[in-house]
Design a protein around this motif. Structure first.
Motif, PDB file in Angstrom:
ATOM      1  N   GLU A  12      33.055  53.517  60.918  1.00  0.00           N
ATOM      2  CA  GLU A  12      34.925  53.702  61.050  1.00  0.00           C
ATOM      3  C   GLU A  12      35.654  52.633  61.736  1.00  0.00           C
ATOM      4  N   LYS A  13      34.949  52.612  62.598  1.00  0.00           N
ATOM      5  CA  LYS A  13      35.992  51.064  63.640  1.00  0.00           C
ATOM      6  C   LYS A  13      35.563  49.377  62.859  1.00  0.00           C
ATOM      7  N   ALA A  14      34.683  49.690  61.834  1.00  0.00           N
ATOM      8  CA  ALA A  14      34.080  48.361  61.087  1.00  0.00           C
ATOM      9  C   ALA A  14      35.229  48.962  59.742  1.00  0.00           C
ATOM     10  N   GLY A  15      35.905  49.803  59.292  1.00  0.00           N
ATOM     11  CA  GLY A  15      37.032  50.315  58.081  1.00  0.00           C
ATOM     12  C   GLY A  15      35.593  50.713  56.934  1.00  0.00           C
ATOM     13  N   ASN A  52      41.887  62.494  47.881  1.00  0.00           N
ATOM     14  CA  ASN A  52      41.972  61.658  48.513  1.00  0.00           C
ATOM     15  C   ASN A  52      41.123  60.743  47.493  1.00  0.00           C
ATOM     16  N   LYS A  53      41.579  59.547  47.533  1.00  0.00           N
ATOM     17  CA  LYS A  53      40.993  59.149  45.987  1.00  0.00           C
ATOM     18  C   LYS A  53      40.405  57.182  46.227  1.00  0.00           C
ATOM     19  N   PRO A  54      39.437  57.211  47.163  1.00  0.00           N
ATOM     20  CA  PRO A  54      39.010  56.037  47.674  1.00  0.00           C
ATOM     21  C   PRO A  54      38.488  54.568  46.736  1.00  0.00           C
ATOM     22  N   ASP A  55      39.357  53.769  47.101  1.00  0.00           N
ATOM     23  CA  ASP A  55      38.952  52.536  46.462  1.00  0.00           C
ATOM     24  C   ASP A  55      37.070  52.346  44.770  1.00  0.00           C
ATOM     25  N   LYS A  56      37.600  51.764  44.038  1.00  0.00           N
ATOM     26  CA  LYS A  56      36.158  52.072  43.118  1.00  0.00           C
ATOM     27  C   LYS A  56      34.833  51.175  44.392  1.00  0.00           C
ATOM     28  N   THR A  57      35.396  50.494  43.825  1.00  0.00           N
ATOM     29  CA  THR A  57      34.482  48.991  45.477  1.00  0.00           C
ATOM     30  C   THR A  57      35.346  48.417  45.485  1.00  0.00           C
ATOM     31  N   MET A  58      34.061  48.221  47.176  1.00  0.00           N
ATOM     32  CA  MET A  58      34.771  47.127  48.825  1.00  0.00           C
ATOM     33  C   MET A  58      33.547  46.451  48.776  1.00  0.00           C
ATOM     34  N   LYS A  59      34.063  44.940  49.200  1.00  0.00           N
ATOM     35  CA  LYS A  59      33.199  44.259  49.370  1.00  0.00           C
ATOM     36  C   LYS A  59      33.535  43.863  51.343  1.00  0.00           C
ATOM     37  N   ALA A  60      32.086  44.583  51.584  1.00  0.00           N
ATOM     38  CA  ALA A  60      31.868  44.239  52.963  1.00  0.00           C
ATOM     39  C   ALA A  60      32.231  43.272  53.196  1.00  0.00           C
ATOM     40  N   SER A  61      32.871  42.612  54.879  1.00  0.00           N
ATOM     41  CA  SER A  61      33.272  41.054  54.957  1.00  0.00           C
ATOM     42  C   SER A  61      32.882  41.171  56.263  1.00  0.00           C
ATOM     43  N   GLY A  62      32.879  39.561  56.808  1.00  0.00           N
ATOM     44  CA  GLY A  62      32.801  39.592  58.302  1.00  0.00           C
ATOM     45  C   GLY A  62      31.856  40.635  59.073  1.00  0.00           C
ATOM     46  N   ARG A  63      31.805  39.567  60.141  1.00  0.00           N
ATOM     47  CA  ARG A  63      30.536  40.191  61.350  1.00  0.00           C
ATOM     48  C   ARG A  63      30.720  41.862  61.513  1.00  0.00           C
ATOM     49  N   ALA A  78      35.140  53.343  50.045  1.00  0.00           N
ATOM     50  CA  ALA A  78      35.391  53.218  48.429  1.00  0.00           C
ATOM     51  C   ALA A  78      34.521  53.507  48.195  1.00  0.00           C
ATOM     52  N   SER A  79      34.030  54.125  47.215  1.00  0.00           N
ATOM     53  CA  SER A  79      32.686  54.502  46.433  1.00  0.00           C
ATOM     54  C   SER A  79      32.050  53.647  46.130  1.00  0.00           C
ATOM     55  N   ARG A  80      32.015  52.513  46.375  1.00  0.00           N
ATOM     56  CA  ARG A  80      31.103  51.533  45.967  1.00  0.00           C
ATOM     57  C   ARG A  80      31.172  50.583  47.334  1.00  0.00           C
ATOM     58  N   ILE A  81      30.183  50.204  47.953  1.00  0.00           N
ATOM     59  CA  ILE A  81      30.134  49.401  49.244  1.00  0.00           C
ATOM     60  C   ILE A  81      29.770  48.085  48.470  1.00  0.00           C
ATOM     61  N   GLU A  82      29.794  46.451  48.031  1.00  0.00           N
ATOM     62  CA  GLU A  82      28.873  45.399  47.883  1.00  0.00           C
ATOM     63  C   GLU A  82      28.881  44.533  49.118  1.00  0.00           C
ATOM     64  N   MET A  83      28.003  44.022  49.143  1.00  0.00           N
ATOM     65  CA  MET A  83      28.044  42.573  50.125  1.00  0.00           C
ATOM     66  C   MET A  83      29.195  41.443  49.313  1.00  0.00           C
ATOM     67  N   ASP A  84      29.719  40.990  50.487  1.00  0.00           N
ATOM     68  CA  ASP A  84      30.303  40.333  49.801  1.00  0.00           C
ATOM     69  C   ASP A  84      29.389  38.851  50.722  1.00  0.00           C
ATOM     70  N   GLY A  85      29.539  37.783  49.980  1.00  0.00           N
ATOM     71  CA  GLY A  85      29.116  36.569  49.519  1.00  0.00           C
ATOM     72  C   GLY A  85      29.286  35.771  50.681  1.00  0.00           C
ATOM     73  N   ASP A  86      28.804  34.610  51.450  1.00  0.00           N
ATOM     74  CA  ASP A  86      28.431  33.593  52.123  1.00  0.00           C
ATOM     75  C   ASP A  86      30.315  33.734  52.531  1.00  0.00           C
ATOM     76  N   ASP A  87      30.242  34.200  54.016  1.00  0.00           N
ATOM     77  CA  ASP A  87      32.308  34.078  54.622  1.00  0.00           C
ATOM     78  C   ASP A  87      31.606  32.907  55.485  1.00  0.00           C
TER      79      ASP A  87
END
Length: 201
Positions: free
Chosen positions: A62-65, A3-14, A87-96
Motif C-alpha cells: 500500500e505504501k508503495a502505491g 472500482n476500475k483499476p488502470d489496465k497496466t502500471m509500470k512499477a518504478s522507483g525503489r 492496476a490489473s497488470r503490474i510491470e517492472m519499469d526499465g532501468d530508471d
C-alpha cells in the motif's frame, strides 16, 4: 461502488521495486483475479496463512502505491479495509538510473521465479495438467540459442503478440465463464554473459 483499476502500471522507483522483491508480496498481488476487492482476512484464507502474517506485507504494498484501499466492510463491531491493486497488470519499469535498480530488478525476478517453482510443484501434485494440444496448461522449458538479428526480431514479434494478448485480458472479468482457468506465466529473454560475438569478428 465499482472500482476500475488502470489496465497496466509500470512499477518504478525503489519503493515499488523493493515491494515486489518478495515471493509473498507477489503472491498477494496475484490473488486479485476478479474485480472484487479483498480484505486481509480474504487474502489469508486464500493463501492458507494467518492474517497477522500479512499486515506488514500489505502495508508495504500500500505504501508503495501497488495496493490501494477502496472501501471497508463490517466485521463484528468494527470495519475492515478492502484492497485492490493499483492496476490489473503490474510491470517492472526499465532501468530508471537508480544506483541499485539492477539489483532490485534481479531480486524481483528471482521472487517471480520462486513463485513459478511453487506453482509448478502445486500443478504437478494436482494431476490436473495437460502438456499437449490446444488445452495445454503446463509447459516449462529453458533454451540456450544463438540467433541472427532477423530471428531475434521474429522472437520479439511473437513476444509482443503475447504481451498484447495479456494486456487485452488484463482487466479481470467479473463473471468468469465455465471452463476458464487461472494460469501463471513467468518468462524472461536474456542475453547470455560471455557469449556475445566479439566486436572484432
Amino acid at each position: 461502488m465499482e472500482n476500475k483499476p488502470d489496465k497496466t502500471m509500470k512499477a518504478s522507483g525503489r519503493d515499488q521495486k523493493s515491494a515486489l522483491a518478495s515471493p509473498l508480496r507477489l503472491e498477494i498481488i496475484g490473488l486479485f483475479t476478479s474485480r472484487e476487492p479483498l480484505a486481509i482476512a480474504d487474502m489469508a484464507r486464500l493463501m492458507g496463512r494467518p492474517a497477522g502474517s500479512l499486515y506488514h506485507h500489505v502495508g508495504i504494498l500500500e505504501k508503495a502505491g501497488l495496493l490501494k484501499r477502496v472501501g471497508t466492510r463490517p466485521k463484528g463491531k468494527r470495519h475492515e479495509a478492502l484492497f485492490q491493486p493499483a492496476a490489473s497488470r503490474i510491470e517492472m519499469d526499465g532501468d530508471d538510473g537508480g544506483e541499485d535498480s539492477a539489483q532490485l530488478a534481479v531480486k524481483t525476478m528471482a521472487a517471480a521465479f520462486r513463485m513459478a517453482e511453487r506453482d509448478l510443484e502445486a500443478a504437478l501434485n494436482t494431476g490436473n495438467c495437460r502438456q499437449e494440444g490446444p488445452a495445454r496448461n503446463l509447459m516449462a522449458t529453458r533454451v540456450h540459442m544463438r540467433v541472427s538479428p532477423q530471428v531475434l526480431a521474429k522472437i520479439n514479434e511473437h513476444l509482443q503478440a503475447l504481451e498484447d494478448l495479456l494486456n487485452a485480458e488484463a482487466t479481470p472479468d467479473p463473471e468468469p465463464s465455465p471452463g476458464d482457468q487461472y494460469l501463471s506465466l513467468t518468462l524472461a529473454l536474456l542475453p547470455l554473459k560471455g557469449r556475445a560475438k566479439p566486436e572484432s569478428e
